[in-house]
Design a protein around this motif. Sequence first.
Motif, PDB file in Angstrom:
ATOM      1  N   VAL A 145       9.105   5.000  -8.756  1.00  0.00           N
ATOM      2  CA  VAL A 145       9.140   5.714  -7.477  1.00  0.00           C
ATOM      3  C   VAL A 145      10.267   5.196  -6.590  1.00  0.00           C
ATOM      4  O   VAL A 145      10.776   4.099  -6.784  1.00  0.00           O
ATOM      5  CB  VAL A 145       7.794   5.580  -6.718  1.00  0.00           C
ATOM      6  N   THR A 146      10.613   6.026  -5.604  1.00  0.00           N
ATOM      7  CA  THR A 146      11.594   5.666  -4.589  1.00  0.00           C
ATOM      8  C   THR A 146      10.887   5.611  -3.244  1.00  0.00           C
ATOM      9  O   THR A 146      10.103   6.514  -2.910  1.00  0.00           O
ATOM     10  CB  THR A 146      12.724   6.714  -4.524  1.00  0.00           C
ATOM     11  N   VAL A 147      11.161   4.565  -2.465  1.00  0.00           N
ATOM     12  CA  VAL A 147      10.589   4.429  -1.118  1.00  0.00           C
ATOM     13  C   VAL A 147      11.345   5.365  -0.176  1.00  0.00           C
ATOM     14  O   VAL A 147      12.572   5.314  -0.087  1.00  0.00           O
ATOM     15  CB  VAL A 147      10.688   2.970  -0.619  1.00  0.00           C
ATOM     16  N   VAL A 148      10.594   6.230   0.521  1.00  0.00           N
ATOM     17  CA  VAL A 148      11.216   7.140   1.479  1.00  0.00           C
ATOM     18  C   VAL A 148      10.921   6.766   2.928  1.00  0.00           C
ATOM     19  O   VAL A 148      11.616   7.216   3.835  1.00  0.00           O
ATOM     20  CB  VAL A 148      10.828   8.615   1.212  1.00  0.00           C
ATOM     21  N   GLU A 149       9.896   5.933   3.127  1.00  0.00           N
ATOM     22  CA  GLU A 149       9.577   5.448   4.476  1.00  0.00           C
ATOM     23  C   GLU A 149       8.798   4.146   4.363  1.00  0.00           C
ATOM     24  O   GLU A 149       7.998   3.985   3.448  1.00  0.00           O
ATOM     25  CB  GLU A 149       8.748   6.492   5.233  1.00  0.00           C
ATOM     26  N   HIS A 150       9.062   3.220   5.294  1.00  0.00           N
ATOM     27  CA  HIS A 150       8.353   1.938   5.323  1.00  0.00           C
ATOM     28  C   HIS A 150       7.691   1.785   6.683  1.00  0.00           C
ATOM     29  O   HIS A 150       8.348   1.919   7.710  1.00  0.00           O
ATOM     30  CB  HIS A 150       9.339   0.791   5.084  1.00  0.00           C
ATOM     31  N   LEU A 151       6.390   1.528   6.669  1.00  0.00           N
ATOM     32  CA  LEU A 151       5.650   1.254   7.898  1.00  0.00           C
ATOM     33  C   LEU A 151       5.222  -0.204   7.841  1.00  0.00           C
ATOM     34  O   LEU A 151       4.297  -0.549   7.109  1.00  0.00           O
ATOM     35  CB  LEU A 151       4.416   2.161   8.007  1.00  0.00           C
ATOM     36  N   PRO A 152       5.932  -1.077   8.559  1.00  0.00           N
ATOM     37  CA  PRO A 152       5.617  -2.508   8.506  1.00  0.00           C
ATOM     38  C   PRO A 152       4.169  -2.766   8.884  1.00  0.00           C
ATOM     39  O   PRO A 152       3.621  -2.038   9.692  1.00  0.00           O
ATOM     40  CB  PRO A 152       6.570  -3.109   9.536  1.00  0.00           C
ATOM     41  N   PRO A 153       3.553  -3.783   8.304  1.00  0.00           N
ATOM     42  CA  PRO A 153       4.241  -4.707   7.420  1.00  0.00           C
ATOM     43  C   PRO A 153       4.175  -4.333   5.941  1.00  0.00           C
ATOM     44  O   PRO A 153       5.050  -4.690   5.171  1.00  0.00           O
ATOM     45  CB  PRO A 153       3.517  -6.033   7.659  1.00  0.00           C
ATOM     46  N   ARG A 154       3.132  -3.623   5.465  1.00  0.00           N
ATOM     47  CA  ARG A 154       2.923  -3.523   4.017  1.00  0.00           C
ATOM     48  C   ARG A 154       2.611  -2.111   3.529  1.00  0.00           C
ATOM     49  O   ARG A 154       1.941  -1.945   2.524  1.00  0.00           O
ATOM     50  CB  ARG A 154       1.762  -4.429   3.582  1.00  0.00           C
ATOM     51  N   THR A 155       3.081  -1.072   4.224  1.00  0.00           N
ATOM     52  CA  THR A 155       2.787   0.298   3.810  1.00  0.00           C
ATOM     53  C   THR A 155       4.084   1.063   3.573  1.00  0.00           C
ATOM     54  O   THR A 155       5.025   0.950   4.355  1.00  0.00           O
ATOM     55  CB  THR A 155       1.943   1.025   4.874  1.00  0.00           C
ATOM     56  N   VAL A 156       4.110   1.834   2.483  1.00  0.00           N
ATOM     57  CA  VAL A 156       5.276   2.647   2.170  1.00  0.00           C
ATOM     58  C   VAL A 156       4.842   4.059   1.791  1.00  0.00           C
ATOM     59  O   VAL A 156       3.713   4.284   1.355  1.00  0.00           O
ATOM     60  CB  VAL A 156       6.122   2.057   1.010  1.00  0.00           C
ATOM     61  N   LEU A 202       0.873  -1.169   0.000  1.00  0.00           N
ATOM     62  CA  LEU A 202       0.000   0.000   0.000  1.00  0.00           C
ATOM     63  C   LEU A 202       0.909   1.217   0.000  1.00  0.00           C
ATOM     64  O   LEU A 202       1.941   1.221   0.680  1.00  0.00           O
ATOM     65  CB  LEU A 202      -0.897   0.006   1.239  1.00  0.00           C
ATOM     66  N   ALA A 203       0.545   2.249  -0.735  1.00  0.00           N
ATOM     67  CA  ALA A 203       1.445   3.383  -0.887  1.00  0.00           C
ATOM     68  C   ALA A 203       0.739   4.717  -0.689  1.00  0.00           C
ATOM     69  O   ALA A 203      -0.387   4.917  -1.159  1.00  0.00           O
ATOM     70  CB  ALA A 203       2.100   3.351  -2.260  1.00  0.00           C
ATOM     71  N   HIS A 204       1.434   5.607   0.008  1.00  0.00           N
ATOM     72  CA  HIS A 204       1.016   6.992   0.195  1.00  0.00           C
ATOM     73  C   HIS A 204       2.096   7.871  -0.417  1.00  0.00           C
ATOM     74  O   HIS A 204       3.276   7.498  -0.431  1.00  0.00           O
ATOM     75  CB  HIS A 204       0.904   7.327   1.690  1.00  0.00           C
ATOM     76  N   PRO A 205       1.725   9.077  -0.878  1.00  0.00           N
ATOM     77  CA  PRO A 205       2.756   9.976  -1.402  1.00  0.00           C
ATOM     78  C   PRO A 205       3.571  10.572  -0.259  1.00  0.00           C
ATOM     79  O   PRO A 205       3.040  10.816   0.828  1.00  0.00           O
ATOM     80  CB  PRO A 205       1.945  11.057  -2.122  1.00  0.00           C
ATOM     81  N   ALA A 206       4.851  10.793  -0.499  1.00  0.00           N
ATOM     82  CA  ALA A 206       5.691  11.491   0.478  1.00  0.00           C
ATOM     83  C   ALA A 206       5.153  12.916   0.631  1.00  0.00           C
ATOM     84  O   ALA A 206       4.507  13.437  -0.285  1.00  0.00           O
ATOM     85  CB  ALA A 206       7.133  11.520  -0.011  1.00  0.00           C
ATOM     86  N   PRO A 207       5.391  13.557   1.777  1.00  0.00           N
ATOM     87  CA  PRO A 207       4.914  14.933   1.956  1.00  0.00           C
ATOM     88  C   PRO A 207       5.368  15.830   0.807  1.00  0.00           C
ATOM     89  O   PRO A 207       6.526  15.789   0.393  1.00  0.00           O
ATOM     90  CB  PRO A 207       5.569  15.347   3.279  1.00  0.00           C
ATOM     91  N   GLY A 208       4.425  16.596   0.267  1.00  0.00           N
ATOM     92  CA  GLY A 208       4.722  17.515  -0.824  1.00  0.00           C
ATOM     93  C   GLY A 208       4.664  16.890  -2.206  1.00  0.00           C
ATOM     94  O   GLY A 208       4.793  17.587  -3.209  1.00  0.00           O
ATOM     95  N   GLU A 209       4.481  15.576  -2.262  1.00  0.00           N
ATOM     96  CA  GLU A 209       4.434  14.876  -3.550  1.00  0.00           C
ATOM     97  C   GLU A 209       3.013  14.960  -4.103  1.00  0.00           C
ATOM     98  O   GLU A 209       2.046  14.860  -3.370  1.00  0.00           O
ATOM     99  CB  GLU A 209       4.837  13.412  -3.349  1.00  0.00           C
ATOM    100  N   GLY A 210       2.887  15.121  -5.397  1.00  0.00           N
ATOM    101  CA  GLY A 210       1.579  15.188  -6.046  1.00  0.00           C
ATOM    102  C   GLY A 210       1.106  13.813  -6.473  1.00  0.00           C
ATOM    103  O   GLY A 210       1.513  12.790  -5.914  1.00  0.00           O
ATOM    104  N   LEU A 211       0.288  13.795  -7.499  1.00  0.00           N
ATOM    105  CA  LEU A 211      -0.282  12.568  -8.024  1.00  0.00           C
ATOM    106  C   LEU A 211       0.778  11.742  -8.750  1.00  0.00           C
ATOM    107  O   LEU A 211       1.545  12.273  -9.550  1.00  0.00           O
ATOM    108  CB  LEU A 211      -1.413  12.919  -9.001  1.00  0.00           C
ATOM    109  N   LEU A 212       0.838  10.462  -8.446  1.00  0.00           N
ATOM    110  CA  LEU A 212       1.763   9.526  -9.094  1.00  0.00           C
ATOM    111  C   LEU A 212       0.910   8.489  -9.820  1.00  0.00           C
ATOM    112  O   LEU A 212       0.218   7.694  -9.189  1.00  0.00           O
ATOM    113  CB  LEU A 212       2.665   8.847  -8.054  1.00  0.00           C
TER     114      LEU A 212
END
Length: 75
Positions: free
Chosen positions: A55-66, A39-49
């Motif tokens: 993309v590059t992963v900037v944070e991982h929230l276990p178990p399945r969210t980035v 599951l993915a959320h945009p990094a702060p300040g990032e627009g629509l992807l």
Amino acid sequence: MGETDADMVGMTGRVTGTVGPGLVGEVIVRIRGGAEHFLAHPAPGEGLLTVGTLVTVVEHLPPRTVYVMAAYPAG
């Protein structure tokens, strides 16, 4: 020994379900000898992807969210 959660930061993936402010999208990342969906959320300040964006992963929230940002700036 496999990757740790911290090892995911900096990995690249591809958007498989649109990611954007207020949206929970999906990305696929090559990890642990295969490819896994997160599951993915945009990094702060990032627009629509959109689907297909690298993309590059900037944070991982276990178990399945980035949290992700575009690997290459638009323009």
